[in-house]
Write a protein that holds these residues in place. Structure first.
Motif, PDB file in Angstrom:
ATOM      1  N   MET A   1       5.141   0.003   5.724  1.00  0.00           N
ATOM      2  CA  MET A   1       3.813  -0.623   5.681  1.00  0.00           C
ATOM      3  C   MET A   1       3.794  -1.734   4.629  1.00  0.00           C
ATOM      4  SD  MET A   1       1.773   0.871   7.862  1.00  0.00           S
ATOM      5  CE  MET A   1       0.132   0.582   7.215  1.00  0.00           C
ATOM      6  N   PRO A   2       3.084  -2.864   4.875  1.00  0.00           N
ATOM      7  CA  PRO A   2       3.023  -3.962   3.925  1.00  0.00           C
ATOM      8  C   PRO A   2       2.476  -3.535   2.581  1.00  0.00           C
ATOM      9  CG  PRO A   2       2.141  -4.623   6.052  1.00  0.00           C
ATOM     10  CD  PRO A   2       2.365  -3.149   6.112  1.00  0.00           C
ATOM     11  N   LYS A   3       1.470  -2.634   2.591  1.00  0.00           N
ATOM     12  CA  LYS A   3       0.890  -2.201   1.331  1.00  0.00           C
ATOM     13  C   LYS A   3       1.925  -1.460   0.507  1.00  0.00           C
ATOM     14  CE  LYS A   3      -3.146   0.103  -0.602  1.00  0.00           C
ATOM     15  NZ  LYS A   3      -4.350   0.864  -0.318  1.00  0.00           N
ATOM     16  N   ARG A   4       2.742  -0.641   1.182  1.00  0.00           N
ATOM     17  CA  ARG A   4       3.772   0.101   0.479  1.00  0.00           C
ATOM     18  C   ARG A   4       4.790  -0.844  -0.134  1.00  0.00           C
ATOM     19  NH1 ARG A   4       4.981   4.986   4.805  1.00  0.00           N
ATOM     20  NH2 ARG A   4       2.971   6.042   4.604  1.00  0.00           N
ATOM     21  N   ARG A   5       5.089  -1.925   0.564  1.00  0.00           N
ATOM     22  CA  ARG A   5       6.027  -2.912   0.030  1.00  0.00           C
ATOM     23  C   ARG A   5       5.483  -3.493  -1.270  1.00  0.00           C
ATOM     24  NH1 ARG A   5      10.772  -5.204  -1.232  1.00  0.00           N
ATOM     25  NH2 ARG A   5      10.442  -7.380  -1.773  1.00  0.00           N
ATOM     26  N   ALA A   6       4.210  -3.855  -1.301  1.00  0.00           N
ATOM     27  CA  ALA A   6       3.600  -4.401  -2.513  1.00  0.00           C
ATOM     28  C   ALA A   6       3.592  -3.365  -3.622  1.00  0.00           C
ATOM     29  CB  ALA A   6       2.177  -4.883  -2.222  1.00  0.00           C
ATOM     30  N   GLU A   7       3.265  -2.110  -3.272  1.00  0.00           N
ATOM     31  CA  GLU A   7       3.232  -1.057  -4.278  1.00  0.00           C
ATOM     32  C   GLU A   7       4.625  -0.768  -4.824  1.00  0.00           C
ATOM     33  OE1 GLU A   7       1.358   2.158  -2.297  1.00  0.00           O
ATOM     34  OE2 GLU A   7      -0.681   1.425  -2.657  1.00  0.00           O
ATOM     35  N   THR A   8       5.631  -0.860  -3.953  1.00  0.00           N
ATOM     36  CA  THR A   8       7.000  -0.638  -4.394  1.00  0.00           C
ATOM     37  C   THR A   8       7.438  -1.696  -5.387  1.00  0.00           C
ATOM     38  OG1 THR A   8       7.572   0.409  -2.287  1.00  0.00           O
ATOM     39  CG2 THR A   8       9.391  -0.399  -3.622  1.00  0.00           C
ATOM     40  N   VAL A   9       7.037  -2.940  -5.129  1.00  0.00           N
ATOM     41  CA  VAL A   9       7.378  -4.042  -6.028  1.00  0.00           C
ATOM     42  C   VAL A   9       6.639  -3.901  -7.349  1.00  0.00           C
ATOM     43  CG1 VAL A   9       7.137  -6.516  -6.381  1.00  0.00           C
ATOM     44  CG2 VAL A   9       7.993  -5.653  -4.202  1.00  0.00           C
ATOM     45  N   ALA A  10       5.353  -3.552  -7.264  1.00  0.00           N
ATOM     46  CA  ALA A  10       4.510  -3.511  -8.461  1.00  0.00           C
ATOM     47  C   ALA A  10       4.404  -2.099  -9.016  1.00  0.00           C
ATOM     48  CB  ALA A  10       3.125  -4.064  -8.143  1.00  0.00           C
ATOM     49  N   THR A  11       5.535  -1.510  -9.363  1.00  0.00           N
ATOM     50  CA  THR A  11       5.510  -0.183  -9.964  1.00  0.00           C
ATOM     51  C   THR A  11       5.165  -0.247 -11.443  1.00  0.00           C
ATOM     52  OG1 THR A  11       7.900  -0.334 -10.309  1.00  0.00           O
ATOM     53  CG2 THR A  11       7.147   0.782  -8.309  1.00  0.00           C
ATOM     54  N   SER A  12       5.418  -1.390 -12.068  1.00  0.00           N
ATOM     55  CA  SER A  12       5.120  -1.589 -13.485  1.00  0.00           C
ATOM     56  C   SER A  12       5.210  -3.076 -13.793  1.00  0.00           C
ATOM     57  CB  SER A  12       6.123  -0.825 -14.357  1.00  0.00           C
ATOM     58  OG  SER A  12       7.408  -1.398 -14.236  1.00  0.00           O
ATOM     59  N   PRO A  13       4.607  -3.539 -14.896  1.00  0.00           N
ATOM     60  CA  PRO A  13       4.761  -4.946 -15.288  1.00  0.00           C
ATOM     61  C   PRO A  13       6.226  -5.327 -15.493  1.00  0.00           C
ATOM     62  CG  PRO A  13       2.947  -3.963 -16.484  1.00  0.00           C
ATOM     63  CD  PRO A  13       3.635  -2.838 -15.768  1.00  0.00           C
TER      64      PRO A  13
ATOM     65  N   PHE B   1       0.829  -7.537 -11.930  1.00  0.00           N
ATOM     66  CA  PHE B   1       0.865  -6.106 -11.619  1.00  0.00           C
ATOM     67  C   PHE B   1      -0.544  -5.570 -11.345  1.00  0.00           C
ATOM     68  CE2 PHE B   1       0.209  -1.881 -13.549  1.00  0.00           C
ATOM     69  CZ  PHE B   1       0.952  -1.098 -12.680  1.00  0.00           C
ATOM     70  N   LEU B   2      -1.489  -5.910 -12.209  1.00  0.00           N
ATOM     71  CA  LEU B   2      -2.851  -5.413 -12.050  1.00  0.00           C
ATOM     72  C   LEU B   2      -3.513  -5.970 -10.796  1.00  0.00           C
ATOM     73  CD1 LEU B   2      -4.130  -5.606 -15.742  1.00  0.00           C
ATOM     74  CD2 LEU B   2      -3.620  -3.539 -14.426  1.00  0.00           C
ATOM     75  N   ALA B   3      -3.286  -7.251 -10.507  1.00  0.00           N
ATOM     76  CA  ALA B   3      -3.885  -7.861  -9.312  1.00  0.00           C
ATOM     77  C   ALA B   3      -3.404  -7.157  -8.044  1.00  0.00           C
ATOM     78  CB  ALA B   3      -3.549  -9.344  -9.261  1.00  0.00           C
ATOM     79  N   ILE B   4      -2.108  -6.856  -7.982  1.00  0.00           N
ATOM     80  CA  ILE B   4      -1.559  -6.193  -6.798  1.00  0.00           C
ATOM     81  C   ILE B   4      -2.054  -4.754  -6.707  1.00  0.00           C
ATOM     82  CG2 ILE B   4       0.563  -5.370  -5.705  1.00  0.00           C
ATOM     83  CD1 ILE B   4       1.980  -7.857  -6.806  1.00  0.00           C
TER      84      ILE B   4
ATOM     85  N   LEU C   1       7.464 -10.575  -2.571  1.00  0.00           N
ATOM     86  CA  LEU C   1       6.806  -9.720  -1.584  1.00  0.00           C
ATOM     87  C   LEU C   1       7.332  -9.959  -0.171  1.00  0.00           C
ATOM     88  CD1 LEU C   1       3.083  -9.930  -2.796  1.00  0.00           C
ATOM     89  CD2 LEU C   1       4.684  -8.040  -3.097  1.00  0.00           C
ATOM     90  N   ARG C   2       8.211 -10.974  -0.049  1.00  0.00           N
ATOM     91  CA  ARG C   2       8.789 -11.348   1.254  1.00  0.00           C
ATOM     92  C   ARG C   2       7.703 -11.729   2.252  1.00  0.00           C
ATOM     93  NH1 ARG C   2      13.131  -6.362   1.775  1.00  0.00           N
ATOM     94  NH2 ARG C   2      14.283  -6.790  -0.155  1.00  0.00           N
TER      95      ARG C   2
END
Length: 210
Positions: free
Chosen positions: A1-13, A36-39, A66-67
């Protein structure tokens, strides 16, 4: 899922900064934290700073990590809904009416709708990042036009109703602060001011890019 991709990238600053560096963009701790916070919060990111400090490059790097494709809306004095949201293809509508003769034709069908940057992102939020570049060059009326989009990630088309994003879009706004932006717009965003890099950071950027 696209949301999961963003969450995977933004695990921490720190993870954001590391992935941006892989895209040849060096982000300090405060910028990485803002991204990080925006995502994670699902809010637009407002980047302000003098021309040339890397605001637009930051948006490009975020899209790369985020590809997703970057959809850029370049603001200018006098920009309006037709350039930012959508417009109808009146010539095609007239041709369709002529060819239909006595038969009914829906002139507000998708085939007559020209999607501009905001609508393009709403239609495929999982594939695109929206950059509203130099928002300070537009006027207050255009800022007001953006509020619905920035609040609920939707736009209203009188002939079609409300179109909402099916997933959380990533939106980045930049400003050179040639004028103060409305407080209503600022409240909807995660804010960060980008300064010129110091000598050490500038040397790192040059070595990374050279």
């Amino acid at each position: 899922m696209p949301k999961r991709r963003a969450e995977t990238v933004a695990t921490s600053p720190e993870a954001v900064a590391s992935r941006l560096a892989a895209s040849r963009y060096l982000a300090d701790e405060s910028l990485a934290t803002a991204i990080f916070l925006a995502i994670r919060l699902g809010k637009p990111l407002l980047l302000e700073g003098a021309p040339g400090v890397g605001k637009t490059e930051a948006a490009k790097a975020i899209a790369e990590l985020l590809r997703r494709d970057l959809v850029r809306l370049q603001c200018y004095e006098g920009i309006d809904a037709a350039h930012a949201l959508y417009e109808w293809n009146y010539q095609r509508q007239l041709l369709a009416i002529r060819h239909a003769g006595e038969h009914e034709v829906d002139i507000y069908d998708d085939r007559f709708l020209i999607a501009r940057p905001l609508l393009q992102v709403l239609k495929a939020p999982e594939k695109r990042v929206l950059l509203v570049d130099e928002i300070d060059r537009s006027d207050h009326e255009f800022e007001a036009l953006l509020l619905e989009f920035l609040s609920d990630f939707q736009i209203s088309i009188p002939e079609r109703g409300t179109i909402r994003a099916k997933a959380q879009p990533i939106v980045i706004l930049t400003s050179n602060r040639t004028r103060e932006l409305a407080e209503a717009l600022r409240r909807r965003c995660v804010y960060h001011w980008i300064t010129y890099p110091d000598a050490g950071r500038e040397a790192e950027i040059i070595m990374l890019r050279a």
